[in-house]
Enzyme design. Structure first.
Site, PDB file in Angstrom:
ATOM      1  N   ASP A  55       4.029 -11.827   8.241  1.00 31.35           N
ATOM      2  CA  ASP A  55       4.517 -10.834   9.208  1.00 31.35           C
ATOM      3  C   ASP A  55       3.350 -10.324  10.038  1.00 31.35           C
ATOM      4  O   ASP A  55       2.371  -9.799   9.494  1.00 31.35           O
ATOM      5  CB  ASP A  55       5.152  -9.644   8.466  1.00 31.35           C
ATOM      6  N   TYR A  60      -1.075  -5.542  16.310  1.00 32.05           N
ATOM      7  CA  TYR A  60      -2.045  -5.518  15.201  1.00 32.05           C
ATOM      8  C   TYR A  60      -3.398  -6.095  15.601  1.00 32.05           C
ATOM      9  O   TYR A  60      -4.380  -5.928  14.880  1.00 32.05           O
ATOM     10  CB  TYR A  60      -1.504  -6.274  13.973  1.00 32.05           C
ATOM     11  N   LYS A  88       6.143  -9.493  16.705  1.00 30.02           N
ATOM     12  CA  LYS A  88       6.886  -8.388  17.327  1.00 30.02           C
ATOM     13  C   LYS A  88       6.344  -8.127  18.727  1.00 30.02           C
ATOM     14  O   LYS A  88       5.126  -8.196  18.948  1.00 30.02           O
ATOM     15  CB  LYS A  88       6.740  -7.108  16.479  1.00 30.02           C
ATOM     16  N   HIS A 121       9.378  -4.177  18.364  1.00 31.76           N
ATOM     17  CA  HIS A 121       8.566  -3.430  17.394  1.00 31.76           C
ATOM     18  C   HIS A 121       9.032  -1.974  17.249  1.00 31.76           C
ATOM     19  O   HIS A 121       9.146  -1.457  16.150  1.00 31.76           O
ATOM     20  CB  HIS A 121       7.090  -3.498  17.823  1.00 31.76           C
TER      21      HIS A 121
HETATM   22  P1  NDP Z   1       1.954  -1.495   2.351  1.00 29.83           P
HETATM   23  O1  NDP Z   1       2.989  -0.570   1.847  1.00 29.83           O
HETATM   24  O2  NDP Z   1       2.165  -2.946   2.265  1.00 29.83           O
HETATM   25  O3  NDP Z   1       0.608  -1.100   1.600  1.00 29.83           O
HETATM   26  C1  NDP Z   1      -0.612  -1.706   1.911  1.00 29.83           C
HETATM   27  C2  NDP Z   1      -1.727  -0.953   1.148  1.00 29.83           C
HETATM   28  O4  NDP Z   1      -1.561  -1.143  -0.247  1.00 29.83           O
HETATM   29  C3  NDP Z   1      -3.087  -1.466   1.509  1.00 29.83           C
HETATM   30  O5  NDP Z   1      -3.959  -0.364   1.514  1.00 29.83           O
HETATM   31  C4  NDP Z   1      -3.427  -2.417   0.359  1.00 29.83           C
HETATM   32  O6  NDP Z   1      -4.821  -2.453   0.161  1.00 29.83           O
HETATM   33  C5  NDP Z   1      -2.728  -1.761  -0.798  1.00 29.83           C
HETATM   34  N1  NDP Z   1      -2.224  -2.710  -1.808  1.00 29.83           N
HETATM   35  C6  NDP Z   1      -1.663  -3.924  -1.618  1.00 29.83           C
HETATM   36  N2  NDP Z   1      -1.263  -4.458  -2.783  1.00 29.83           N
HETATM   37  C7  NDP Z   1      -1.578  -3.563  -3.744  1.00 29.83           C
HETATM   38  C8  NDP Z   1      -1.414  -3.544  -5.143  1.00 29.83           C
HETATM   39  N3  NDP Z   1      -0.830  -4.556  -5.797  1.00 29.83           N
HETATM   40  N4  NDP Z   1      -1.879  -2.465  -5.833  1.00 29.83           N
HETATM   41  C9  NDP Z   1      -2.469  -1.439  -5.189  1.00 29.83           C
HETATM   42  N5  NDP Z   1      -2.643  -1.391  -3.853  1.00 29.83           N
HETATM   43  C10 NDP Z   1      -2.198  -2.445  -3.130  1.00 29.83           C
HETATM   44  O7  NDP Z   1       1.578  -1.041   3.829  1.00 29.83           O
HETATM   45  P2  NDP Z   1       1.811  -1.451   5.334  1.00 29.83           P
HETATM   46  O8  NDP Z   1       2.106  -0.192   6.054  1.00 29.83           O
HETATM   47  O9  NDP Z   1       0.702  -2.304   5.777  1.00 29.83           O
HETATM   48  O10 NDP Z   1       3.169  -2.314   5.368  1.00 29.83           O
HETATM   49  C11 NDP Z   1       3.196  -3.692   5.103  1.00 29.83           C
HETATM   50  C12 NDP Z   1       3.408  -4.515   6.362  1.00 29.83           C
HETATM   51  O11 NDP Z   1       4.617  -4.159   6.997  1.00 29.83           O
HETATM   52  C13 NDP Z   1       2.363  -4.300   7.454  1.00 29.83           C
HETATM   53  O12 NDP Z   1       1.126  -4.869   7.137  1.00 29.83           O
HETATM   54  C14 NDP Z   1       3.079  -4.888   8.631  1.00 29.83           C
HETATM   55  O13 NDP Z   1       3.005  -6.301   8.589  1.00 29.83           O
HETATM   56  C15 NDP Z   1       4.495  -4.384   8.397  1.00 29.83           C
HETATM   57  N6  NDP Z   1       4.775  -3.113   9.105  1.00 29.83           N
HETATM   58  C16 NDP Z   1       5.693  -3.110  10.121  1.00 29.83           C
HETATM   59  C17 NDP Z   1       5.974  -1.951  10.817  1.00 29.83           C
HETATM   60  C18 NDP Z   1       6.959  -1.958  11.927  1.00 29.83           C
HETATM   61  O14 NDP Z   1       6.985  -0.999  12.710  1.00 29.83           O
HETATM   62  N7  NDP Z   1       7.790  -2.974  12.039  1.00 29.83           N
HETATM   63  C19 NDP Z   1       5.318  -0.684  10.485  1.00 29.83           C
HETATM   64  C20 NDP Z   1       4.403  -0.774   9.379  1.00 29.83           C
HETATM   65  C21 NDP Z   1       4.167  -1.948   8.716  1.00 29.83           C
HETATM   66  P3  NDP Z   1      -5.636  -3.846   0.077  1.00 29.83           P
HETATM   67  O15 NDP Z   1      -5.464  -4.553   1.385  1.00 29.83           O
HETATM   68  O16 NDP Z   1      -7.023  -3.410  -0.167  1.00 29.83           O
HETATM   69  O17 NDP Z   1      -5.036  -4.599  -1.076  1.00 29.83           O
HETATM   70  C1  1BO Z   2       1.526   0.962  15.406  1.00 30.30           C
HETATM   71  C2  1BO Z   2       2.176  -0.149  14.675  1.00 30.30           C
HETATM   72  C3  1BO Z   2       2.777   0.285  13.370  1.00 30.30           C
HETATM   73  C4  1BO Z   2       2.771  -0.830  12.386  1.00 30.30           C
HETATM   74  O1  1BO Z   2       3.738  -1.806  12.671  1.00 30.30           O
END
Ligand code: NDP
Ligand code: 1BO
Length: 322
Positions: A55, A60, A88, A121
Site C-alpha cells: 500500500d 508518501y 492513491k 486519498h
Molecule cells: P500502523 O498502525 O501500521 O503502525 C505503524 C507503527 O507501528 C510504526 O511506528 C511501526 O514502527 C510500528 N510497528 C509495526 N509493527 C509493529 C509491531 N509488530 N510491534 C510494535 N510496533 C510495530 O500505522 P500507519 O498509520 O502507518 O498505517 C499503516 C498504513 O496504512 C500506512 O503506512 C499507509 O500505507 C496506510 N494509511 C493510509 C491512510 C489513508 O488516508 N488512506 C492514512 C494512514 C495510513 P516500525 O516501522 O519501526 O516497525
Molecule cells: C497525509 C497522508 C495520511 C496518510 O495516508
C-alpha cells in the site's frame, strides 16, 4: 464473505474477493513514513515475509523507492500478476483534468504498467502548495462525479484493475453510489480496537464494498499506543502471539484487509504470521469493547481552518457522523 486462501512462501495467505471478482490479499505492507528504507522494506516484505500486497500513495513521497523494491522482487522471480499494488491520488490532483496525469505519474514513479487499486486519498480538493493548517482558499470543493468518471476510465483502459476511496463518510459514499457506473471496490479507512467505526464498516458491507483498514496498530508518532494496551497485552500473552499479530488478526476476523507499516525486518515478518490460528470469540469481543473510541487520523491539520472554512472543525471533515 469468508476469505479465500493462496500460498506464499511457507504459509497460506488469506485474501478477500472484491465486487469486481478480483481478490485482495488480507494483509499488505503500509509505506507511509517509510522514507529511505521503503525499497528495502518492500523487498523484504515480498521476498522474506511472503507479502503480496503493498500500500502506497503519491503523498508518501516513496513511490520510486517502492517501485525499486517491487522490481527487485520481480527480478528475484515473483510474478507481477501475483502482486497487488495499491496507490492513491492526492488532494491537489482532485479535479477531472488532473486525474489522468496524476495516475500516469504514479505509474511512472512505481515503474509499473498498471495498478491493482487506485484510491481517492481524501475526499477534498486542496490548492497547490496548500499549507497545514490550510489558509483561506486552500480547501476547495471536489467535483466528485467528474473525478470518478476519470477513475472509471482507468478501469476501461486497463491501467487500473480496481478503484476506490479512503476517508469517506456515509454521506459521501451515498453521493458516490448515486452516480457511479463502476462501483468502488474498496473503501480504505482508519479502524482498530480504539476506533472501530462499526457504522462505516456495516454500510460498506451492505453495499458489497470491501474495507481495507489503515493504522491497524494505532499509527505512528502522535498515534494511539495499542501495542501496550492492557486488554491487548493480556490477550497476546494468553495466546502466545505478539500484540502486532493480535491487532492484525482482529482486523482480518472482522472481514477487513489490513496494511500495517513497518520498516523493521523482524516486525514486517512477524505481522504477517496471522494465518492458521484464530482469536477466540471472547478475546475478539474484548477487543471490540475497548473504551475511549476516537480517531487518530482526524484530518484537522490538513483540512480545518477554524475561521475561514469550508471545514471549520473535525466534525465538518466527517460530516458530523461520529
Ligand atoms: P500502523 O498502525 O501500521 O503502525 C505503524 C507503527 O507501528 C510504526 O511506528 C511501526 O514502527 C510500528 N510497528 C509495526 N509493527 C509493529 C509491531 N509488530 N510491534 C510494535 N510496533 C510495530 O500505522 P500507519 O498509520 O502507518 O498505517 C499503516 C498504513 O496504512 C500506512 O503506512 C499507509 O500505507 C496506510 N494509511 C493510509 C491512510 C489513508 O488516508 N488512506 C492514512 C494512514 C495510513 P516500525 O516501522 O519501526 O516497525
Ligand atoms: C497525509 C497522508 C495520511 C496518510 O495516508
Amino acid at each position: 464473505m469468508a476469505p479465500a486462501t493462496f500460498t506464499a512462501e511457507d504459509q497460506k495467505i488469506e485474501s478477500f474477493r472484491l465486487l469486481s471478482g478480483h481478490t485482495i490479499p488480507a494483509i499488505g505492507l503500509g509505506t507511509w513514513r517509510s522514507g529511505s528504507q521503503a525499497d528495502n522494506s518492500v523487498k523484504i516484505a515480498i521476498l522474506e515475509g511472503g507479502y503480496r500486497h503493498i500500500d502506497t500513495a503519491w503523498e508518501y513521497g516513496v513511490q520510486e523507492r517502492v517501485g525499486h523494491g517491487v522490481k527487485a522482487a520481480i527480478h528475484a522471480g515473483v510474478e507481477r500478476r501475483d502482486l497487488f499494488i495499491t496507490s492513491k491520488i492526492w488532494c491537489t490532483e482532485l479535479s477531472p483534468e488532473r486525474v489522468r496525469p496524476a495516475l500516469l505519474n504514479t505509474l511512472q514513479q512505481l515503474q509499473l504498467e498498471y495498478l491493482d487499486l487506485y484510491l481517492i486519498h481524501w475526499p477534498f480538493r486542496l490548492a497547490d502548495g496548500a499549507s497545514r493548517p490550510p489558509k483561506p482558499g486552500d480547501v476547495q470543493e471536489m467535483d466528485m462525479e467528474g473525478v470518478w468518471r476519470e477513475m472509471e476510465g482507468f478501469v476501461k483502459d486497463k491501467l487500473v484493475r480496481d478503484i476506490g476511496v479512503c476517508n469517506f463518510t456515509l454521506k459521501k459514499m451515498n453521493k458516490l453510489l448515486g452516480f457511479a457506473e463502476t462501483m468502488p471496490s474498496v473503501c480504505q479507512m482508519e479502524m482498530h480496537p480504539g476506533w472501530r467505526n462499526d457504522k462505516m464498516l456495516e454500510a460498506c458491507k451492505q453495499n458489497g464494498i470491501h474495507v481495507t483498514v489503515y493504522s491497524p496498530l494505532g499509527s505512528q508518532e502522535g498515534g494511539r499506543d495499542l501495542i501496550h494496551d492492557e486488554t491487548e497485552d493480556r490477550i497476546a500473552k494468553k495466546l502466545n502471539k505478539t500484540p502486532g499479530q493480535v491487532l492484525v488478526k482482529w482486523a482480518i476476523q472482522r472481514g477487513t484487509s489490513v496494511v500495517p507499516k513497518s520498516n523493521n525486518p523482524d516486525r514486517i515478518k512477524e505481522n504477517i504470521k496471522v494465518f492458521g490460528w484464530e482469536l477466540p470469540q471472547e478475546d475478539f469481543q474484548a477487543l471490540c469493547n475497548i473504551p475511549d473510541q476516537k480517531r487518530v487520523l482526524h484530518g484537522e491539520q490538513l483540512f480545518v481552518n477554524k475561521n475561514a472554512g469550508p471545514l471549520r472543525s473535525v466534525a465538518d471533515v466527517w460530516d458530523h457522523e461520529d
